[in-house]
Design a protein around this motif. Structure first.
Motif, PDB file in Angstrom:
ATOM      1  N   LEU A  83      72.476  41.908  63.907  1.00  0.00           N
ATOM      2  CA  LEU A  83      73.058  40.906  64.806  1.00  0.00           C
ATOM      3  C   LEU A  83      73.365  39.607  64.059  1.00  0.00           C
ATOM      4  O   LEU A  83      72.717  39.282  63.052  1.00  0.00           O
ATOM      5  N   PRO A  84      74.369  38.874  64.539  1.00  0.00           N
ATOM      6  CA  PRO A  84      74.623  37.558  63.929  1.00  0.00           C
ATOM      7  C   PRO A  84      73.450  36.627  64.211  1.00  0.00           C
ATOM      8  O   PRO A  84      72.991  36.509  65.344  1.00  0.00           O
ATOM      9  N   ARG A  85      72.950  36.005  63.142  1.00  0.00           N
ATOM     10  CA  ARG A  85      71.790  35.133  63.289  1.00  0.00           C
ATOM     11  C   ARG A  85      72.180  33.682  63.062  1.00  0.00           C
ATOM     12  O   ARG A  85      72.945  33.367  62.159  1.00  0.00           O
ATOM     13  N   ILE A  86      71.642  32.823  63.898  1.00  0.00           N
ATOM     14  CA  ILE A  86      71.883  31.387  63.773  1.00  0.00           C
ATOM     15  C   ILE A  86      70.872  30.803  62.794  1.00  0.00           C
ATOM     16  O   ILE A  86      69.677  31.105  62.879  1.00  0.00           O
ATOM     17  N   THR A  87      71.348  29.992  61.879  1.00  0.00           N
ATOM     18  CA  THR A  87      70.521  29.400  60.822  1.00  0.00           C
ATOM     19  C   THR A  87      69.664  30.487  60.166  1.00  0.00           C
ATOM     20  O   THR A  87      68.425  30.454  60.227  1.00  0.00           O
ATOM     21  N   PRO A  88      70.301  31.464  59.523  1.00  0.00           N
ATOM     22  CA  PRO A  88      69.537  32.589  58.947  1.00  0.00           C
ATOM     23  C   PRO A  88      68.598  32.183  57.826  1.00  0.00           C
ATOM     24  O   PRO A  88      67.675  32.931  57.501  1.00  0.00           O
ATOM     25  N   GLY A  89      68.797  30.992  57.239  1.00  0.00           N
ATOM     26  CA  GLY A  89      67.898  30.538  56.185  1.00  0.00           C
ATOM     27  C   GLY A  89      66.629  29.870  56.685  1.00  0.00           C
ATOM     28  O   GLY A  89      65.774  29.476  55.877  1.00  0.00           O
ATOM     29  N   ASP A  90      66.482  29.723  57.982  1.00  0.00           N
ATOM     30  CA  ASP A  90      65.285  29.094  58.549  1.00  0.00           C
ATOM     31  C   ASP A  90      64.051  29.911  58.157  1.00  0.00           C
ATOM     32  O   ASP A  90      64.027  31.143  58.313  1.00  0.00           O
ATOM     33  N   ASP A  91      62.996  29.221  57.681  1.00  0.00           N
ATOM     34  CA  ASP A  91      61.799  29.970  57.268  1.00  0.00           C
ATOM     35  C   ASP A  91      61.097  30.637  58.440  1.00  0.00           C
ATOM     36  O   ASP A  91      60.252  31.512  58.246  1.00  0.00           O
ATOM     37  N   TRP A  92      61.429  30.233  59.686  1.00  0.00           N
ATOM     38  CA  TRP A  92      60.870  30.949  60.832  1.00  0.00           C
ATOM     39  C   TRP A  92      61.352  32.400  60.863  1.00  0.00           C
ATOM     40  O   TRP A  92      60.629  33.278  61.332  1.00  0.00           O
ATOM     41  N   TRP A  93      62.588  32.648  60.381  1.00  0.00           N
ATOM     42  CA  TRP A  93      63.061  34.031  60.319  1.00  0.00           C
ATOM     43  C   TRP A  93      62.182  34.842  59.364  1.00  0.00           C
ATOM     44  O   TRP A  93      61.778  35.963  59.673  1.00  0.00           O
ATOM     45  N   ASP A  94      61.888  34.286  58.194  1.00  0.00           N
ATOM     46  CA  ASP A  94      61.031  34.997  57.245  1.00  0.00           C
ATOM     47  C   ASP A  94      59.653  35.254  57.846  1.00  0.00           C
ATOM     48  O   ASP A  94      59.072  36.333  57.671  1.00  0.00           O
ATOM     49  N   LEU A  95      59.125  34.241  58.542  1.00  0.00           N
ATOM     50  CA  LEU A  95      57.812  34.388  59.169  1.00  0.00           C
ATOM     51  C   LEU A  95      57.836  35.530  60.172  1.00  0.00           C
ATOM     52  O   LEU A  95      56.924  36.380  60.204  1.00  0.00           O
ATOM     53  N   TRP A  96      58.871  35.570  60.995  1.00  0.00           N
ATOM     54  CA  TRP A  96      58.945  36.614  62.028  1.00  0.00           C
ATOM     55  C   TRP A  96      59.160  37.997  61.416  1.00  0.00           C
ATOM     56  O   TRP A  96      58.489  38.959  61.776  1.00  0.00           O
ATOM     57  N   PHE A  97      60.097  38.097  60.456  1.00  0.00           N
ATOM     58  CA  PHE A  97      60.362  39.391  59.837  1.00  0.00           C
ATOM     59  C   PHE A  97      59.149  39.903  59.066  1.00  0.00           C
ATOM     60  O   PHE A  97      58.867  41.107  59.071  1.00  0.00           O
ATOM     61  N   CYS A  98      58.414  39.007  58.399  1.00  0.00           N
ATOM     62  CA  CYS A  98      57.212  39.441  57.672  1.00  0.00           C
ATOM     63  C   CYS A  98      56.198  40.054  58.624  1.00  0.00           C
ATOM     64  O   CYS A  98      55.588  41.091  58.336  1.00  0.00           O
ATOM     65  N   GLY A  99      56.014  39.416  59.774  1.00  0.00           N
ATOM     66  CA  GLY A  99      55.061  39.950  60.738  1.00  0.00           C
ATOM     67  C   GLY A  99      55.546  41.211  61.400  1.00  0.00           C
ATOM     68  O   GLY A  99      54.751  42.118  61.700  1.00  0.00           O
ATOM     69  N   GLY A 129      69.135  26.543  69.613  1.00  0.00           N
ATOM     70  CA  GLY A 129      68.973  27.120  70.948  1.00  0.00           C
ATOM     71  C   GLY A 129      70.218  27.007  71.791  1.00  0.00           C
ATOM     72  O   GLY A 129      70.586  27.950  72.503  1.00  0.00           O
ATOM     73  N   ASN A 130      70.884  25.872  71.723  1.00  0.00           N
ATOM     74  CA  ASN A 130      72.108  25.708  72.512  1.00  0.00           C
ATOM     75  C   ASN A 130      73.228  26.616  71.997  1.00  0.00           C
ATOM     76  O   ASN A 130      74.043  27.123  72.782  1.00  0.00           O
ATOM     77  N   ALA A 131      73.255  26.831  70.673  1.00  0.00           N
ATOM     78  CA  ALA A 131      74.242  27.770  70.132  1.00  0.00           C
ATOM     79  C   ALA A 131      73.937  29.192  70.596  1.00  0.00           C
ATOM     80  O   ALA A 131      74.861  29.982  70.883  1.00  0.00           O
ATOM     81  N   ALA A 132      72.648  29.529  70.695  1.00  0.00           N
ATOM     82  CA  ALA A 132      72.280  30.856  71.186  1.00  0.00           C
ATOM     83  C   ALA A 132      72.664  31.015  72.654  1.00  0.00           C
ATOM     84  O   ALA A 132      73.178  32.072  73.061  1.00  0.00           O
ATOM     85  N   ILE A 133      72.450  29.986  73.471  1.00  0.00           N
ATOM     86  CA  ILE A 133      72.847  30.040  74.875  1.00  0.00           C
ATOM     87  C   ILE A 133      74.353  30.249  74.998  1.00  0.00           C
ATOM     88  O   ILE A 133      74.838  30.977  75.872  1.00  0.00           O
ATOM     89  N   ALA A 134      75.102  29.629  74.085  1.00  0.00           N
ATOM     90  CA  ALA A 134      76.567  29.765  74.106  1.00  0.00           C
ATOM     91  C   ALA A 134      77.032  31.110  73.580  1.00  0.00           C
ATOM     92  O   ALA A 134      78.237  31.405  73.617  1.00  0.00           O
ATOM     93  N   GLY A 135      76.106  31.948  73.078  1.00  0.00           N
ATOM     94  CA  GLY A 135      76.470  33.289  72.649  1.00  0.00           C
ATOM     95  C   GLY A 135      76.932  33.391  71.213  1.00  0.00           C
ATOM     96  O   GLY A 135      77.556  34.389  70.831  1.00  0.00           O
ATOM     97  N   HIS A 136      76.623  32.407  70.378  1.00  0.00           N
ATOM     98  CA  HIS A 136      77.094  32.425  68.996  1.00  0.00           C
ATOM     99  C   HIS A 136      76.199  33.217  68.061  1.00  0.00           C
ATOM    100  O   HIS A 136      76.554  33.410  66.893  1.00  0.00           O
ATOM    101  N   GLY A 137      75.059  33.660  68.529  1.00  0.00           N
ATOM    102  CA  GLY A 137      74.175  34.437  67.690  1.00  0.00           C
ATOM    103  C   GLY A 137      72.759  34.427  68.240  1.00  0.00           C
ATOM    104  O   GLY A 137      72.498  33.874  69.318  1.00  0.00           O
ATOM    105  N   VAL A 138      71.864  35.063  67.490  1.00  0.00           N
ATOM    106  CA  VAL A 138      70.452  35.088  67.856  1.00  0.00           C
ATOM    107  C   VAL A 138      69.769  33.946  67.112  1.00  0.00           C
ATOM    108  O   VAL A 138      69.959  33.772  65.905  1.00  0.00           O
ATOM    109  N   ALA A 139      68.963  33.168  67.816  1.00  0.00           N
ATOM    110  CA  ALA A 139      68.243  32.054  67.196  1.00  0.00           C
ATOM    111  C   ALA A 139      66.758  32.367  67.155  1.00  0.00           C
ATOM    112  O   ALA A 139      66.231  33.042  68.046  1.00  0.00           O
ATOM    113  N   ILE A 140      66.098  31.894  66.123  1.00  0.00           N
ATOM    114  CA  ILE A 140      64.641  32.015  66.036  1.00  0.00           C
ATOM    115  C   ILE A 140      64.053  30.738  66.628  1.00  0.00           C
ATOM    116  O   ILE A 140      64.238  29.642  66.093  1.00  0.00           O
ATOM    117  N   LEU A 141      63.388  30.869  67.765  1.00  0.00           N
ATOM    118  CA  LEU A 141      62.971  29.709  68.551  1.00  0.00           C
ATOM    119  C   LEU A 141      61.519  29.855  68.994  1.00  0.00           C
ATOM    120  O   LEU A 141      60.931  30.937  68.907  1.00  0.00           O
TER     121      LEU A 141
END
Length: 309
Positions: free
Chosen positions: A187-203, A226-238
């Protein structure tokens, strides 16, 4: 540069001149009569002129003393009014510092209820991710994201930061069903470089899966993500507690149940010396009651303190 005699001596003179009595001045100032006499003597020596005429145990102002006494009393009155205005403002204005996401998505919508409970308080909300100096009085209280209490500050745990992907139902409907964590990589991810993505994927996936950064919109704020995710631009890690109204309204959904816990939590903090101020107690009691209410529905364990999680 102002040539002002020692203020301690000036204060003693003002009280003695107002009462025309060293004993009553001493009682007002919490001093001994001898200490009052000593301070007056120091002031007279500094000025090179007598301020009181002494007749046995009685004292009366000299001509010089009568001339300057009203001006000095007026100056002390002005000082008193200045400090009183500061005290009134300090007692009637509550300044809160909070990071952007917490302030915008969680606190702002609740502050109206606090204002109704305490209409005599004017609430000032400083929204910034910068850390303000609470000990220096830059704000009365701070809501901070950090690993734990900070030395010299009173701290009350508010909530942890569970993180998980959230997306709009419309976006998810355009893609094959997300059934496993690995499906999230499609899926298209919003701010894919956010370290929260790494944290979530590692777990969720461990280290076997290639989590190379995908292309996508990049922001520097969870609010924008989050607002970009609400607008449908991708999945956000929140962090879901920050987006509960959007989740309740069906604007965001959690495709998978897994959530990871970020190392920091949110804490209410304030300087030790302010713990008993009425406005601090009022805000602390109200905020902790709000946290207790939110904790009644806590599927992700956000409101469980780290030491007991």
């Amino acid at each position: 540069m102002r040539q002002i005699p020692p203020l301690a001596a000036v204060r003693v003179f003002e009280a003695a001149a107002r009462h025309c009595n060293f004993t009553r001045a001493a009682e007002e100032l919490g001093m001994t009569q001898a200490a009052v006499s000593y301070q007056i003597k120091l002031l007279e020596e500094r000025l090179g002129a007598a301020l009181f005429a002494r007749n046995g145990r009685a004292v009366m102002l000299s001509d010089l003393g009568r001339r300057i006494a009203p001006q000095i009393t007026g100056a002390f009155d002005t000082l008193g009014e200045a400090f009183a205005s500061v005290r009134v403002e300090s007692e009637s204005v509550l300044t809160i510092s909070a990071p952007r996401t917490l302030a915008t998505n969680w606190l702002a919508g609740r502050l109206g209820a606090f204002q109704l409970l305490r209409p005599e308080l004017a609430v000032r909300l400083l929204v910034s991710d910068e850390i303000v100096d609470l000990a220096a009085g830059d704000a009365d209280v701070g809501l901070r994201g950090c690993a734990g209490p900070i030395a010299g500050l009173c701290a009350h745990f508010l909530m942890r930061m569970p993180v998980t992907p959230l997306a709009s139902p419309a976006l998810l409907a355009k893609h094959p069903p997300v059934e496993t964590p690995a499906d999230m990589l499609r899926l298209p991810r919003i701010t894919p470089g956010d370290d929260w993505w790494d944290l979530w994927f590692c777990g969720a996936l461990g280290d076997e899966v290639d989590r190379s950064q995908a292309s996508g919109i990049r922001f520097d704020s969870q609010v924008l993500d989050g607002n970009a995710a609400i607008a449908g631009h991708g999945v956000a890690i929140l962090s879901p507690p920050m987006w509960q109204p959007a989740i309740d309204a069906g604007l965001l959904v959690q495709p998978l149940p897994h959530a990871a816990m970020y190392r920091n939590s949110f804490w209410l903090m304030y300087a030790e010396g302010k713990r008993n101020l009425p406005k601090i107690r009022a805000f602390r009691d109200w905020l902790l009651a709000e946290i207790a209410a939110a904790a009644r529905d806590d599927p992700l364990g956000a409101f469980v303190a780290p030491e007991t999680a």
